[in-house]
Design a protein around this motif. Structure first.
Motif, PDB file in Angstrom:
ATOM      1  N   ALA A  75      65.790  52.601 -52.889  1.00  0.00           N
ATOM      2  CA  ALA A  75      65.069  52.277 -51.653  1.00  0.00           C
ATOM      3  C   ALA A  75      64.581  53.564 -51.009  1.00  0.00           C
ATOM      4  O   ALA A  75      65.115  54.645 -51.265  1.00  0.00           O
ATOM      5  CB  ALA A  75      65.973  51.509 -50.692  1.00  0.00           C
ATOM      6  N   GLU A  76      63.577  53.454 -50.164  1.00  0.00           N
ATOM      7  CA  GLU A  76      63.017  54.650 -49.536  1.00  0.00           C
ATOM      8  C   GLU A  76      64.011  55.319 -48.597  1.00  0.00           C
ATOM      9  O   GLU A  76      63.933  56.516 -48.354  1.00  0.00           O
ATOM     10  CB  GLU A  76      61.732  54.294 -48.782  1.00  0.00           C
ATOM     11  N   VAL A  77      64.945  54.559 -48.059  1.00  0.00           N
ATOM     12  CA  VAL A  77      66.006  55.120 -47.217  1.00  0.00           C
ATOM     13  C   VAL A  77      67.340  54.646 -47.779  1.00  0.00           C
ATOM     14  O   VAL A  77      67.404  53.605 -48.445  1.00  0.00           O
ATOM     15  CB  VAL A  77      65.866  54.675 -45.739  1.00  0.00           C
ATOM     16  N   PRO A  78      68.433  55.400 -47.557  1.00  0.00           N
ATOM     17  CA  PRO A  78      69.739  54.968 -48.067  1.00  0.00           C
ATOM     18  C   PRO A  78      70.057  53.542 -47.620  1.00  0.00           C
ATOM     19  O   PRO A  78      69.812  53.161 -46.477  1.00  0.00           O
ATOM     20  CB  PRO A  78      70.706  55.983 -47.452  1.00  0.00           C
ATOM     21  N   MET A  79      70.605  52.758 -48.543  1.00  0.00           N
ATOM     22  CA  MET A  79      70.862  51.346 -48.277  1.00  0.00           C
ATOM     23  C   MET A  79      72.350  51.055 -48.420  1.00  0.00           C
ATOM     24  O   MET A  79      72.971  51.460 -49.406  1.00  0.00           O
ATOM     25  CB  MET A  79      70.055  50.485 -49.257  1.00  0.00           C
ATOM     26  N   PRO A  80      72.954  50.357 -47.456  1.00  0.00           N
ATOM     27  CA  PRO A  80      74.366  49.989 -47.582  1.00  0.00           C
ATOM     28  C   PRO A  80      74.593  49.136 -48.830  1.00  0.00           C
ATOM     29  O   PRO A  80      73.741  48.305 -49.184  1.00  0.00           O
ATOM     30  CB  PRO A  80      74.638  49.178 -46.306  1.00  0.00           C
ATOM     31  N   PRO A  81      75.721  49.309 -49.508  1.00  0.00           N
ATOM     32  CA  PRO A  81      75.975  48.541 -50.733  1.00  0.00           C
ATOM     33  C   PRO A  81      75.860  47.034 -50.537  1.00  0.00           C
ATOM     34  O   PRO A  81      75.312  46.336 -51.393  1.00  0.00           O
ATOM     35  CB  PRO A  81      77.406  48.946 -51.105  1.00  0.00           C
ATOM     36  N   ARG A  82      76.347  46.517 -49.408  1.00  0.00           N
ATOM     37  CA  ARG A  82      76.303  45.064 -49.197  1.00  0.00           C
ATOM     38  C   ARG A  82      74.865  44.557 -49.183  1.00  0.00           C
ATOM     39  O   ARG A  82      74.542  43.529 -49.787  1.00  0.00           O
ATOM     40  CB  ARG A  82      77.006  44.692 -47.896  1.00  0.00           C
ATOM     41  N   GLU A  83      73.986  45.278 -48.497  1.00  0.00           N
ATOM     42  CA  GLU A  83      72.581  44.857 -48.439  1.00  0.00           C
ATOM     43  C   GLU A  83      71.937  44.922 -49.817  1.00  0.00           C
ATOM     44  O   GLU A  83      71.199  44.008 -50.220  1.00  0.00           O
ATOM     45  CB  GLU A  83      71.802  45.735 -47.461  1.00  0.00           C
ATOM     46  N   ALA A  84      72.210  45.998 -50.559  1.00  0.00           N
ATOM     47  CA  ALA A  84      71.624  46.143 -51.897  1.00  0.00           C
ATOM     48  C   ALA A  84      72.087  45.020 -52.820  1.00  0.00           C
ATOM     49  O   ALA A  84      71.279  44.409 -53.535  1.00  0.00           O
ATOM     50  CB  ALA A  84      72.001  47.499 -52.482  1.00  0.00           C
ATOM     51  N   ILE A  85      73.374  44.731 -52.809  1.00  0.00           N
ATOM     52  CA  ILE A  85      73.905  43.694 -53.701  1.00  0.00           C
ATOM     53  C   ILE A  85      73.368  42.322 -53.311  1.00  0.00           C
ATOM     54  O   ILE A  85      73.027  41.500 -54.173  1.00  0.00           O
ATOM     55  CB  ILE A  85      75.446  43.725 -53.680  1.00  0.00           C
ATOM     56  N   THR A  86      73.257  42.068 -52.016  1.00  0.00           N
ATOM     57  CA  THR A  86      72.702  40.791 -51.559  1.00  0.00           C
ATOM     58  C   THR A  86      71.277  40.607 -52.057  1.00  0.00           C
ATOM     59  O   THR A  86      70.890  39.521 -52.516  1.00  0.00           O
ATOM     60  CB  THR A  86      72.738  40.713 -50.019  1.00  0.00           C
ATOM     61  N   ARG A  87      70.493  41.670 -52.021  1.00  0.00           N
ATOM     62  CA  ARG A  87      69.113  41.576 -52.489  1.00  0.00           C
ATOM     63  C   ARG A  87      69.048  41.431 -54.009  1.00  0.00           C
ATOM     64  O   ARG A  87      68.168  40.750 -54.540  1.00  0.00           O
ATOM     65  CB  ARG A  87      68.315  42.790 -52.014  1.00  0.00           C
ATOM     66  N   ILE A  88      69.982  42.060 -54.711  1.00  0.00           N
ATOM     67  CA  ILE A  88      70.033  41.896 -56.167  1.00  0.00           C
ATOM     68  C   ILE A  88      70.345  40.442 -56.514  1.00  0.00           C
ATOM     69  O   ILE A  88      69.688  39.820 -57.362  1.00  0.00           O
ATOM     70  CB  ILE A  88      71.090  42.832 -56.787  1.00  0.00           C
TER      71      ILE A  88
END
Length: 243
Positions: A75-88
């Motif tokens: 992502a263009e800015v650091p992303m919290p793991p929970r948000e990244a996994i939710t989007r995956i």
């Protein structure tokens, strides 16, 4: 169903353990199937994962951008793991394929470099490609992927090449003569022959010693999850400003 493995920088162990508990993730290891690998750290952590676990190429990599250098972040800015996994899990991402190089049993995402084993003396070399050959002397030779040209190659005044280009780039560290200029080649194989023993490094890690080396386009590509756009030029300019 999405399954996750985690590879992390040692000081981020507490965060990694929290991710493993919440999402039933496991430590990255080969022989265990998973769809995605979470990188908790920066680009150095990603390169270490590639070096230690070749099976990473069988999964989609999610780089959370938690390091000092984060060119390959998802992502263009650091992303919290929970948000990244939710989007995956929601399939809210796309995949960017990144080329690799293979040489002497190692796989490089950025570059394979060659230097004289005896420091302080020039490296005499001959480079053979499908386009022909060139010989000369320099402090070193770098063979790079297109996206790798935003790294070490910059110090040689080499070109910065779009990551989608189907090429390899050969550049020279402090060449002895001005006619040695960086080369952008369509070759799938680059042979490097040297007059005396040289050290080969893959993404900064020593990969062998010898007088003849073969660098080939990698059969495997890194599949990087991207949230939004992968703006290559923005990332290049960000990296150059940080030098």
């Amino acid at each position: 169903m999405s399954t996750f493995a985690v590879f992390y920088r040692p000081d981020l162990g507490e965060l990694a353990e929290a991710v493993k508990r919440e999402f039933n993730a496991v430590d990255l290891s080969c022989g265990v199937g998973f769809s995605h690998v979470l990188i908790l750290g920066g680009d150095g952590t990603l390169l270490e994962a590639i070096r230690r676990f070749p099976c990473i190429f069988d999964s989609v990599v999610v780089h959370l951008g938690l390091g000092r250098v984060n060119f390959y972040r998802s992502a263009e800015v650091p992303m919290p793991p929970r948000e990244a996994i939710t989007r995956i899990i929601s399939n809210d991402y796309k995949v960017v394929d990144l080329a690799t190089l293979e040489a002497g049993g190692c796989t490089a995402l950025n570059e394979v470099s060659f230097f004289r084993r005896e420091h302080g003396r020039l490296l005499s070399f001959k480079i053979l490609t499908e386009e022909g050959e060139i010989a000369g002397r320099a402090d070193g030779v770098i063979v790079s992927t297109p996206h790798g040209t935003s790294g070490y190659v910059v110090s040689t005044y080499g070109p910065i090449v779009d990551y989608r280009a189907d090429v390899v780039v050969v550049s020279f560290v402090a060449p002895f003569t001005l006619f040695l200029r960086p080369l952008v080649l369509s070759s799938r194989r680059v042979e490097v022959e040297v007059g005396e023993e040289a050290v080969m490094t893959c993404d900064g890690r020593e990969g062998g010693v010898g007088r003849r080396f073969v660098v080939e386009r990698g059969k495997r590509r890194l599949r990087l999850a991207v949230f939004g756009e992968f703006n290559f030029l923005n990332r290049v300019m960000e990296r150059l400003r940080s030098l």
